[in-house]
Design a protein around this motif. Structure first.
Motif, PDB file in Angstrom:
ATOM      1  N   GLY A  42       1.190  -0.932   0.331  1.00 26.09           N
ATOM      2  CA  GLY A  42      -0.208   0.163  -0.105  1.00 26.09           C
ATOM      3  C   GLY A  42       0.806   1.556  -0.129  1.00 26.09           C
ATOM      4  N   TYR A  43       2.513   1.527  -0.557  1.00 29.18           N
ATOM      5  CA  TYR A  43       2.962   2.581  -0.378  1.00 29.18           C
ATOM      6  C   TYR A  43       2.808   3.139  -1.963  1.00 29.18           C
ATOM      7  CZ  TYR A  43       4.799   1.479   4.028  1.00 29.18           C
ATOM      8  OH  TYR A  43       5.192   1.300   5.697  1.00 29.18           O
ATOM      9  N   THR A  44       3.167   4.450  -2.528  1.00 22.31           N
ATOM     10  CA  THR A  44       2.920   5.468  -3.383  1.00 22.31           C
ATOM     11  C   THR A  44       5.314   5.526  -2.939  1.00 22.31           C
ATOM     12  OG1 THR A  44       3.336   6.940  -1.766  1.00 22.31           O
ATOM     13  CG2 THR A  44       1.702   6.978  -3.482  1.00 22.31           C
ATOM     14  N   GLN A  45       5.327   5.384  -4.608  1.00 19.68           N
ATOM     15  CA  GLN A  45       7.157   5.373  -4.663  1.00 19.68           C
ATOM     16  C   GLN A  45       7.933   5.904  -3.623  1.00 19.68           C
ATOM     17  OE1 GLN A  45       7.948   6.236  -8.866  1.00 19.68           O
ATOM     18  NE2 GLN A  45       7.327   4.104  -9.365  1.00 19.68           N
ATOM     19  N   ASP A  46       6.669   7.703  -3.790  1.00 25.20           N
ATOM     20  CA  ASP A  46       7.448   8.656  -2.091  1.00 25.20           C
ATOM     21  C   ASP A  46       6.682   8.391  -0.861  1.00 25.20           C
ATOM     22  OD1 ASP A  46       7.578  11.039  -4.040  1.00 25.20           O
ATOM     23  OD2 ASP A  46       5.735  11.332  -4.480  1.00 25.20           O
ATOM     24  N   GLY A  47       5.913   7.539  -0.372  1.00 23.52           N
ATOM     25  CA  GLY A  47       5.885   6.811   0.977  1.00 23.52           C
ATOM     26  C   GLY A  47       7.050   5.481   1.037  1.00 23.52           C
ATOM     27  N   LEU A  48       7.371   5.002   0.233  1.00 24.64           N
ATOM     28  CA  LEU A  48       8.439   3.171   0.542  1.00 24.64           C
ATOM     29  C   LEU A  48       9.742   4.670   0.422  1.00 24.64           C
ATOM     30  CD1 LEU A  48       9.321   0.383   0.983  1.00 24.64           C
ATOM     31  CD2 LEU A  48       9.090   0.929  -2.203  1.00 24.64           C
ATOM     32  N   ALA A  49       9.849   5.353  -0.360  1.00 23.06           N
ATOM     33  CA  ALA A  49      11.115   6.012  -0.322  1.00 23.06           C
ATOM     34  C   ALA A  49      11.505   7.060   0.413  1.00 23.06           C
ATOM     35  CB  ALA A  49      10.638   7.310  -1.911  1.00 23.06           C
ATOM     36  N   GLU A  50      10.899   7.841   1.662  1.00 24.13           N
ATOM     37  CA  GLU A  50      10.924   7.929   2.819  1.00 24.13           C
ATOM     38  C   GLU A  50      10.877   7.355   3.908  1.00 24.13           C
ATOM     39  OE1 GLU A  50       8.237  10.591   6.194  1.00 24.13           O
ATOM     40  OE2 GLU A  50       7.605  10.973   3.745  1.00 24.13           O
ATOM     41  N   ALA A  51      10.025   6.100   3.728  1.00 25.63           N
ATOM     42  CA  ALA A  51      10.071   4.837   4.521  1.00 25.63           C
ATOM     43  C   ALA A  51      11.788   4.196   4.319  1.00 25.63           C
ATOM     44  CB  ALA A  51       8.956   3.237   4.374  1.00 25.63           C
ATOM     45  N   LEU A  52      12.180   4.205   3.924  1.00 20.00           N
ATOM     46  CA  LEU A  52      14.064   3.342   3.001  1.00 20.00           C
ATOM     47  C   LEU A  52      14.570   4.374   2.701  1.00 20.00           C
ATOM     48  CD1 LEU A  52      12.703   1.033   0.179  1.00 20.00           C
ATOM     49  CD2 LEU A  52      13.271   0.084   2.926  1.00 20.00           C
ATOM     50  N   GLY A  53      14.542   5.827   3.011  1.00 20.00           N
ATOM     51  CA  GLY A  53      15.924   7.166   3.456  1.00 20.00           C
ATOM     52  C   GLY A  53      16.331   6.760   1.667  1.00 20.00           C
ATOM     53  N   LEU A  54      15.263   6.267   0.780  1.00 24.05           N
ATOM     54  CA  LEU A  54      15.698   6.854  -0.683  1.00 24.05           C
ATOM     55  C   LEU A  54      15.140   7.865  -1.209  1.00 24.05           C
ATOM     56  CD1 LEU A  54      15.177   2.904  -2.053  1.00 24.05           C
ATOM     57  CD2 LEU A  54      17.509   4.003  -1.152  1.00 24.05           C
ATOM     58  N   SER A  55      15.383   8.691  -3.022  1.00 24.49           N
ATOM     59  CA  SER A  55      14.522   9.175  -3.112  1.00 24.49           C
ATOM     60  C   SER A  55      13.981   8.824  -4.725  1.00 24.49           C
ATOM     61  CB  SER A  55      15.520   9.739  -4.139  1.00 24.49           C
ATOM     62  OG  SER A  55      16.217   9.545  -5.175  1.00 24.49           O
ATOM     63  N   ARG A  56      12.832   9.505  -4.171  1.00 24.93           N
ATOM     64  CA  ARG A  56      11.237   8.541  -5.211  1.00 24.93           C
ATOM     65  C   ARG A  56      12.453   8.116  -6.446  1.00 24.93           C
ATOM     66  NH1 ARG A  56       8.706   9.242  -9.050  1.00 24.93           N
ATOM     67  NH2 ARG A  56       9.938  10.993  -9.355  1.00 24.93           N
ATOM     68  N   SER A  57      13.061   9.544  -6.481  1.00 26.60           N
ATOM     69  CA  SER A  57      13.723   8.710  -8.306  1.00 26.60           C
ATOM     70  C   SER A  57      14.384   7.408  -8.743  1.00 26.60           C
ATOM     71  CB  SER A  57      14.006  10.120  -8.938  1.00 26.60           C
ATOM     72  OG  SER A  57      15.977   9.860  -7.683  1.00 26.60           O
ATOM     73  N   ALA A  58      14.990   7.026  -7.080  1.00 24.93           N
ATOM     74  CA  ALA A  58      15.803   5.890  -7.008  1.00 24.93           C
ATOM     75  C   ALA A  58      14.731   4.494  -7.127  1.00 24.93           C
ATOM     76  CB  ALA A  58      16.395   5.534  -5.803  1.00 24.93           C
ATOM     77  N   VAL A  59      13.661   4.546  -6.643  1.00 25.13           N
ATOM     78  CA  VAL A  59      12.360   3.718  -6.531  1.00 25.13           C
ATOM     79  C   VAL A  59      12.293   3.661  -7.612  1.00 25.13           C
ATOM     80  CG1 VAL A  59      10.080   3.311  -5.078  1.00 25.13           C
ATOM     81  CG2 VAL A  59      12.024   4.244  -4.451  1.00 25.13           C
ATOM     82  N   SER A  60      11.990   5.011  -7.952  1.00 21.87           N
ATOM     83  CA  SER A  60      11.246   4.694  -9.623  1.00 21.87           C
ATOM     84  C   SER A  60      11.897   4.027 -10.894  1.00 21.87           C
ATOM     85  CB  SER A  60      10.751   5.586  -9.888  1.00 21.87           C
ATOM     86  OG  SER A  60      10.460   6.230 -11.532  1.00 21.87           O
ATOM     87  N   MET A  61      13.432   4.168 -10.648  1.00 23.39           N
ATOM     88  CA  MET A  61      14.449   3.597 -11.380  1.00 23.39           C
ATOM     89  C   MET A  61      14.657   2.547 -10.962  1.00 23.39           C
ATOM     90  SD  MET A  61      17.098   6.745 -11.939  1.00 23.39           S
ATOM     91  CE  MET A  61      17.990   6.717 -10.683  1.00 23.39           C
ATOM     92  N   TYR A  62      14.398   1.732  -9.312  1.00 21.31           N
ATOM     93  CA  TYR A  62      14.042   0.309  -9.554  1.00 21.31           C
ATOM     94  C   TYR A  62      13.118  -0.243 -10.240  1.00 21.31           C
ATOM     95  CZ  TYR A  62      17.817   2.053  -5.665  1.00 21.31           C
ATOM     96  OH  TYR A  62      19.091   2.050  -4.973  1.00 21.31           O
ATOM     97  N   GLU A  63      12.108   0.471 -10.472  1.00 26.26           N
ATOM     98  CA  GLU A  63      10.854  -0.169 -10.496  1.00 26.26           C
ATOM     99  C   GLU A  63      10.702  -0.322 -12.404  1.00 26.26           C
ATOM    100  OE1 GLU A  63       7.621   1.342  -9.018  1.00 26.26           O
ATOM    101  OE2 GLU A  63       7.812   1.169  -7.279  1.00 26.26           O
ATOM    102  N   ASN A  64      11.917   0.778 -12.293  1.00 23.46           N
ATOM    103  CA  ASN A  64      11.196   0.512 -14.380  1.00 23.46           C
ATOM    104  C   ASN A  64      12.716   0.352 -15.081  1.00 23.46           C
ATOM    105  OD1 ASN A  64       9.600   2.354 -14.447  1.00 23.46           O
ATOM    106  ND2 ASN A  64      10.427   4.103 -14.012  1.00 23.46           N
ATOM    107  N   GLY A  65      12.913  -0.764 -13.603  1.00 23.34           N
ATOM    108  CA  GLY A  65      14.395  -1.569 -14.214  1.00 23.34           C
ATOM    109  C   GLY A  65      15.660  -1.059 -15.005  1.00 23.34           C
ATOM    110  N   ASN A  66      15.632   0.725 -14.641  1.00 20.43           N
ATOM    111  CA  ASN A  66      16.566   1.998 -14.927  1.00 20.43           C
ATOM    112  C   ASN A  66      18.512   1.946 -14.267  1.00 20.43           C
ATOM    113  OD1 ASN A  66      15.455   2.545 -17.783  1.00 20.43           O
ATOM    114  ND2 ASN A  66      14.350   4.097 -16.354  1.00 20.43           N
TER     115      ASN A  66
END
Length: 110
Positions: free
Chosen positions: A16-40
């Motif tokens: 139930g996390y948004t990319q922003d929410g997960l990024a905050e919970a993990l101490g990552l940037s939202r762009s890192a979460v997005s790039m992980y999900e896109n395989g970039n």
């Protein structure tokens, strides 16, 4: 890195996390979460550990090497043989830096 991007995205959505929410919970940037999900981009070993711990899954499942996850229990204490097997099974893919960090970590255990 196997099917990491899909497993990661599915875990995020299922939890139930948004990319922003997960990024905050993990101490990552939202762009890192997005790039992980896109395989970039692929996370380093420390980040993989943090993600696996956060979702309470094992690394093989997270990396897409296994379709079944082993729920890691907080009171679980692996035997010497289990630790040895885990290192033997996964250690072959470690970089020299990761192997040195593991040796240092293991040497600090009483």
């Amino acid at each position: 890195m196997g099917d990491f991007k899909n497993v990661f995205k599915n875990l995020r959505i299922k939890a139930g996390y948004t990319q922003d929410g997960l990024a905050e919970a993990l101490g990552l940037s939202r762009s890192a979460v997005s790039m992980y999900e896109n395989g970039n981009r692929e996370p380093d070993f420390e980040t993989l550990e943090k993600i696996a711990d956060f979702f309470n899954v094992d690394m093989n499942y997270l990396l897409g090497s296994s379709t079944k996850t082993t729920v890691i229990q907080s009171n679980f204490e692996p035997s010497y043989e289990e630790v040895e097997q885990l290192i033997a099974r996964n250690g072959k893919d470690f970089s020299t830096e990761q192997k040195m960090r593991l040796i240092k970590l293991l040497s600090e255990i009483d």
